[in-house]
Design an enzyme around this catalytic site. Structure first.
Site, PDB file in Angstrom:
ATOM      1  N   HIS A 190      -1.929  17.685 -47.169  1.00  0.00           N
ATOM      2  CA  HIS A 190      -1.386  16.355 -47.449  1.00  0.00           C
ATOM      3  C   HIS A 190      -1.865  15.364 -46.391  1.00  0.00           C
ATOM      4  CE1 HIS A 190       1.470  13.096 -48.178  1.00  0.00           C
ATOM      5  NE2 HIS A 190       1.884  13.215 -46.934  1.00  0.00           N
TER       6      HIS A 190
ATOM      7  N   ASP B 272     -25.772  -8.343 -50.443  1.00  0.00           N
ATOM      8  CA  ASP B 272     -25.348  -6.943 -50.563  1.00  0.00           C
ATOM      9  C   ASP B 272     -25.067  -6.437 -49.155  1.00  0.00           C
ATOM     10  OD1 ASP B 272     -25.115  -4.113 -51.209  1.00  0.00           O
ATOM     11  OD2 ASP B 272     -26.181  -4.562 -53.056  1.00  0.00           O
TER      12      ASP B 272
ATOM     13  N   TRP C 146      -2.535  18.823 -39.819  1.00  0.00           N
ATOM     14  CA  TRP C 146      -3.766  18.029 -39.840  1.00  0.00           C
ATOM     15  C   TRP C 146      -4.307  17.847 -38.430  1.00  0.00           C
ATOM     16  CZ3 TRP C 146      -5.513  13.126 -38.185  1.00  0.00           C
ATOM     17  CH2 TRP C 146      -4.579  12.365 -37.482  1.00  0.00           C
TER      18      TRP C 146
ATOM     19  N   SER D 112     -19.948  10.591 -43.132  1.00  0.00           N
ATOM     20  CA  SER D 112     -19.739   9.526 -44.113  1.00  0.00           C
ATOM     21  C   SER D 112     -19.142   8.284 -43.453  1.00  0.00           C
ATOM     22  CB  SER D 112     -18.838  10.042 -45.232  1.00  0.00           C
ATOM     23  OG  SER D 112     -18.307   8.975 -45.968  1.00  0.00           O
ATOM     24  N   SER D 113     -18.085   8.483 -42.645  1.00  0.00           N
ATOM     25  CA  SER D 113     -17.450   7.314 -42.010  1.00  0.00           C
ATOM     26  C   SER D 113     -18.381   6.632 -41.036  1.00  0.00           C
ATOM     27  CB  SER D 113     -16.195   7.684 -41.220  1.00  0.00           C
ATOM     28  OG  SER D 113     -15.412   8.554 -41.903  1.00  0.00           O
TER      29      SER D 113
ATOM     30  N   HIS E 186      -5.579   8.626 -31.497  1.00  0.00           N
ATOM     31  CA  HIS E 186      -4.886   7.348 -31.421  1.00  0.00           C
ATOM     32  C   HIS E 186      -5.728   6.196 -31.954  1.00  0.00           C
ATOM     33  CE1 HIS E 186      -1.480   4.891 -30.778  1.00  0.00           C
ATOM     34  NE2 HIS E 186      -2.377   3.978 -30.531  1.00  0.00           N
TER      35      HIS E 186
ATOM     36  N   GLU F  69      -7.800   6.417 -34.151  1.00  0.00           N
ATOM     37  CA  GLU F  69      -7.795   6.674 -35.596  1.00  0.00           C
ATOM     38  C   GLU F  69      -6.637   5.955 -36.287  1.00  0.00           C
ATOM     39  OE1 GLU F  69      -9.728   8.152 -37.809  1.00  0.00           O
ATOM     40  OE2 GLU F  69      -8.296   8.224 -39.470  1.00  0.00           O
TER      41      GLU F  69
ATOM     42  N   TYR G 236      -5.405   3.187 -35.483  1.00  0.00           N
ATOM     43  CA  TYR G 236      -5.754   1.765 -35.602  1.00  0.00           C
ATOM     44  C   TYR G 236      -6.863   1.561 -36.616  1.00  0.00           C
ATOM     45  CZ  TYR G 236      -2.426   1.081 -32.030  1.00  0.00           C
ATOM     46  OH  TYR G 236      -1.246   1.074 -31.360  1.00  0.00           O
TER      47      TYR G 236
ATOM     48  N   SER H 191      -3.537 -11.027 -43.305  1.00  0.00           N
ATOM     49  CA  SER H 191      -3.936 -12.350 -42.813  1.00  0.00           C
ATOM     50  C   SER H 191      -4.685 -13.152 -43.862  1.00  0.00           C
ATOM     51  CB  SER H 191      -4.814 -12.216 -41.569  1.00  0.00           C
ATOM     52  OG  SER H 191      -4.156 -11.465 -40.587  1.00  0.00           O
TER      53      SER H 191
ATOM     54  N   HIS I 296       0.391   9.700 -25.069  1.00  0.00           N
ATOM     55  CA  HIS I 296       1.788   9.517 -25.489  1.00  0.00           C
ATOM     56  C   HIS I 296       2.161  10.520 -26.584  1.00  0.00           C
ATOM     57  CE1 HIS I 296       0.205   6.139 -28.335  1.00  0.00           C
ATOM     58  NE2 HIS I 296       0.105   7.302 -28.925  1.00  0.00           N
ATOM     59  N   HIS I 297       1.161  11.212 -27.129  1.00  0.00           N
ATOM     60  CA  HIS I 297       1.463  12.285 -28.084  1.00  0.00           C
ATOM     61  C   HIS I 297       1.768  13.589 -27.369  1.00  0.00           C
ATOM     62  CE1 HIS I 297       0.071   9.939 -31.580  1.00  0.00           C
ATOM     63  NE2 HIS I 297      -0.742   9.396 -30.698  1.00  0.00           N
TER      64      HIS I 297
ATOM     65  N   THR J  64       0.403  -6.700 -31.039  1.00  0.00           N
ATOM     66  CA  THR J  64       0.919  -6.458 -32.384  1.00  0.00           C
ATOM     67  C   THR J  64       2.008  -7.471 -32.703  1.00  0.00           C
ATOM     68  OG1 THR J  64       0.515  -4.137 -31.928  1.00  0.00           O
ATOM     69  CG2 THR J  64       1.690  -4.640 -33.943  1.00  0.00           C
TER      70      THR J  64
ATOM     71  N   LYS K  88       0.639 -10.779 -33.733  1.00  0.00           N
ATOM     72  CA  LYS K  88       0.244 -10.830 -35.136  1.00  0.00           C
ATOM     73  C   LYS K  88       1.443 -11.095 -36.048  1.00  0.00           C
ATOM     74  CE  LYS K  88      -3.905  -8.162 -35.024  1.00  0.00           C
ATOM     75  NZ  LYS K  88      -4.657  -9.107 -35.859  1.00  0.00           N
TER      76      LYS K  88
ATOM     77  N   ARG L 195       9.941  18.866 -37.716  1.00  0.00           N
ATOM     78  CA  ARG L 195       8.989  18.635 -38.800  1.00  0.00           C
ATOM     79  C   ARG L 195       8.199  19.915 -39.073  1.00  0.00           C
ATOM     80  NH1 ARG L 195       4.044  15.430 -35.813  1.00  0.00           N
ATOM     81  NH2 ARG L 195       3.146  15.534 -37.883  1.00  0.00           N
TER      82      ARG L 195
HETATM   83 CU   LIG Z   1      -0.942   7.449 -30.596  1.00  0.00          CU
END
Ligand SMILES: [Cu+2]
Lengths: 528, 188
Positions: free
Chosen positions: A79, A108, A144, A172-173, A256, A258, A260, A271, A305-306, A331, A334, A453
């Site tokens: 998932h 293009d 994941w 790909s990315s 991290h 990722e 963002y 926006s 922080h993880h 943030t 914004k 979890r």
């Molecule tokens: Cu993080």
């Protein structure tokens, strides 16, 4: 006769395209590739969503009812992988393909052939990942985040396929990101200066740099996992002098930024939508650009922080705690800018605006629980509980996914040439916004009460909340079927859309007819 | 493809390669960082020379010893005593008992970890069985010595240091060159 042939030839240049499957396989047209990405992402969204339904079904009651624990773990893992790499990221890439050339007045993408490749390797990556679930021993079941030693010592042989699939997704990315950067840097129409770029283009430019910086690190990490498992290296194996904590450092150095990657383009979408329906210019355009850039830079300084509970020294804990909280500042800028844009605007509440408003409110809730998680001492309590699940689903589902849905409604008239069914869209919105809160809000409470979890069973006191959450989950899943209905209806027909269906919209994409012709801006527009 | 595109693609590809290399560079960087700062509870992997440190008799530090074989390691592995009170600067010897109850020879490698991690910089080993791989024939046992002292500069907030060893089976990576220089084999 000769004049007719020239005319035919001219038309052919514009509208000739192979038909059927070949058109899609060999296309180098940014609009075709954008549509492919978007449809692929939608399919993956439903596949990942179906897995979430399995998870919520098992968690509907305490005890084990429907699936084996190992299969449950495969569901949580797949998932996460499918939603992150298969749904959210390709959907944003699809939007980038469709919209960036039209927004900057380019004919293009800069590298159309590479564009074709970066899309078409993606389905194979997910095919490999999904096939691994049907092999003996099952697919990846280590989450994941694939922490070592779960993915090295304790994983089965599907790990090799997992690593291969991640490599393909990464390639790909990276190709997609290079394409976006080259397009934005080199192909802007005359007069389209940096500070005139629509924010969606700006946020995507910064996202593309993030992708180029961190996807190679992820590729290196999965390679280390592969060699640790099969080629006797010991990057993460203490017996050979390695360290499993090192895995977490490298993973979150990727992980991290990722998050963002999955939210900065969403900021760009909001926006674009908020000023349109508030009929005012975006408040604080320049500060939006700088805020996006500062979030991107800070995102490289917060990864641990993880990992507060791995036993970091106090000064490292404090460093990561303060840098994390610092991100709340840009943030916040914004969010305040969006609110200030609406202030005294002539607002109307069409579906894109509704989703954008829900984004602002719900993403802020997710941001606030993020600030709570950043507080190291309390993170020891929240770590690995449903509070974390609640937090990142608020920012990713009612954040990133809502922004994608908002974008789809906003640009559907441009893509299809038809207006979507406003009534059905509103129904989709209200069903989604109510069920998403039924689904994720109570997770805060069970998390604070200590429910871990990624566990298929739970203590009895969590039973009522979990039944409630599961009902919310099923409702949210069903609500998304309304979205498919809206999409199908809009693609097949509907009220003709004018070139600019939204009164307050601004930007080059609204200057071409709806549906956007196969080739746009063959001669670059002059931007004043 | 025009030249403007090619130069930019070149630069970006270079960045991709550099970031891939950076991912791998994080591995040694991490080790160096942990060694310099002493965080993560990693002690030095080489012996320190026994300096004539001044013994600080004004305080005593409790050293706790934990030893456990890894799940795949069949040896019995334990410290002779569970805890010891030492003055900073005093040199002490601590023996660990290893026994190989299986029928065939097994090579072990002990990996140390100090808790609290910040105390690792102040825990000095003059000699340790963990510096080398340990060979033990089937059915034999041996005593493996550790010679250490606590740095008198240990900050005063630390009153207890826990030294934990995990012993791994590394028979497959055995290099016969470096045999038990520190362990005294007995039995037989
Ligand atoms: Cu993080």
């Amino acid at each position: 006769m000769s004049t007719v042939t020239t005319a035919d030839h001219h038309d052919a240049h514009h509208d000739h395209k192979p038909t059927g499957i070949k058109r899609w396989l060999f296309t180098t047209n940014h609009k075709d590739i954008g549509s492919l990405y978007l449809l692929f992402a939608l399919a993956m969204f439903f596949l990942g969503g179906a897995m979430a339904m399995v998870i919520r079904l098992e968690l509907f009651q305490p005890g084990m009812q429907f699936v084996e624990p190992q299969f449950f773990n495969q569901m949580t893992t797949m998932h996460g992988l499918i939603m992150v790499f298969g749904a959210v990221m390709p959907a944003f890439t699809g939007l980038a393909n469709w919209m960036i050339p039209m927004m900057i007045g380019a004919p293009d993408m800069a590298l159309p052939r590479m564009n074709n490749w970066s899309f078409w390797i993606l389905p194979f990556a997910f095919l490999i990942l999904i096939i691994s679930m049907f092999l003996p021993g099952g697919g990846p079941d280590f989450g994941w985040t694939f922490y070592a030693p779960l993915s090295t010592t304790y994983s089965n042989d599907s790990t090799a396929l997992f690593v291969f699939a991640i490599h393909i997704m990464g390639i790909s990315s990276i190709m997609g990101a290079i394409n976006v950067i080259v397009t934005i840097v080199n192909m802007r129409a005359p007069g389209m200066t940096w500070m005139k770029l629509p924010l969606f283009v700006w946020t995507w430019l910064i996202t593309a740099f993030l992708l180029i910086m961190v996807m190679p690190v992820l590729a290196g990490l999965v390679t280390m996992v592969l060699t640790d498992k099969y080629f006797a290296t010991s990057f993460f194996d203490a017996a050979g002098g390695g360290d499993p904590v090192l895995f977490q450092h490298i993973f979150w150095f990727f992980g991290h930024p990722e998050v963002y990657i999955m939210i900065l383009p969403a900021f760009g979408i909001i926006s674009a939508i908020v000023p349109t329906f508030a009929r005012k210019k975006l408040f604080g355009y320049a500060s939006m650009v700088y805020a996006t850039a500062s979030i991107a830079i800070l995102s490289f300084l917060v990864w641990a922080h993880h990992m507060f509970t791995t036993g970091m020294p106090v000064y490292a804990t404090l460093f990561f705690m303060y840098t994390t909280m610092l991100i709340a500042v840009p943030t916040g800028v914004k969010v305040f800018n969006w609110v200030a844009t609406m202030w005294r605007g002539a607002m109307t509440f069409e579906v894109p605006m509704m989703f954008a408003l829900a984004f602002i409110v719900l993403f802020t809730i997710g941001g606030l629980s993020g600030v709570m998680l950043a507080i190291a001492p309390v993170d020891f309590q929240y770590h690995d509980t449903y509070f974390v699940v609640a937090h990142f689903h608020y920012v990713l589902v009612s954040g990133a996914v809502f922004s994608l849905v908002a974008a789809a409604y906003y640009w559907l008239p441009k893509w299809t040439g038809h207006m979507y069914d406003e009534k059905l869209g509103q129904l989709h919105f209200w069903c989604s916004v109510i069920s998403v809160n039924l689904l994720f809000f109570p997770m805060h409470f069970v998390g604070l009460a200590g429910m871990p979890r990624r566990i298929p069973d739970y203590a009895l006191q969590f039973a009522d909340f979990n039944a409630f959450i599961s009902v919310g989950g099923f409702l949210f899943g069903l609500s998304q079927l309304i979205f498919v209905w809206v999409l199908v209806k809009c693609i097949r027909g509907g009220e003709k859309a004018p070139a600019k269906p939204w009164e307050g919209a601004e930007g080059l994409e609204w200057e071409v007819p709806s549906p956007a012709p196969y080739h746009t801006f063959d001669t670059p527009p002059q931007v004043k | 493809m025009n030249a403007k595109h090619s130069t930019l693609i070149g630069k970006l590809s270079l960045l991709v390669v550099a970031m891939f290399a950076f991912g791998y560079a994080l591995v040694p960087l991490y080790d160096v960082f942990c060694e310099i700062t002493g965080i993560n509870g990693k002690t030095a992997s080489e012996p320190v020379s026994a300096e004539a440190a001044i013994v600080d008799t004004s305080r005593e530090i409790t050293i706790e010893f934990i030893a456990r074989p890894n799940q795949q390691m069949p040896w019995i592995f334990k410290p002779e005593v569970r805890r010891m009170r030492v003055h900073p600067g005093e040199i002490h010897v601590m023996n660990y008992l290893a026994e190989n109850p299986t029928g065939q020879a097994i090579v072990g490698q002990a990996v140390p970890s100090v808790s609290p991690g910040q105390a690792a910089l102040f825990f000095h080993k003059i000699e340790c069985f963990c510096f080398t791989q340990q060979y033990l024939a089937g059915g034999n046992d041996m005593l493996m010595p550790l010679q250490f002292y606590v740095d008198p500069a240990l900050p005063s907030q630390f009153s207890t240091i826990t030294l934990s060893y995990t012993l791994y089976d590394v028979t497959s990576q055995w290099q016969p060159g470096q045999q038990n220089d520190s362990a005294k084999e007995f039995g037989e």
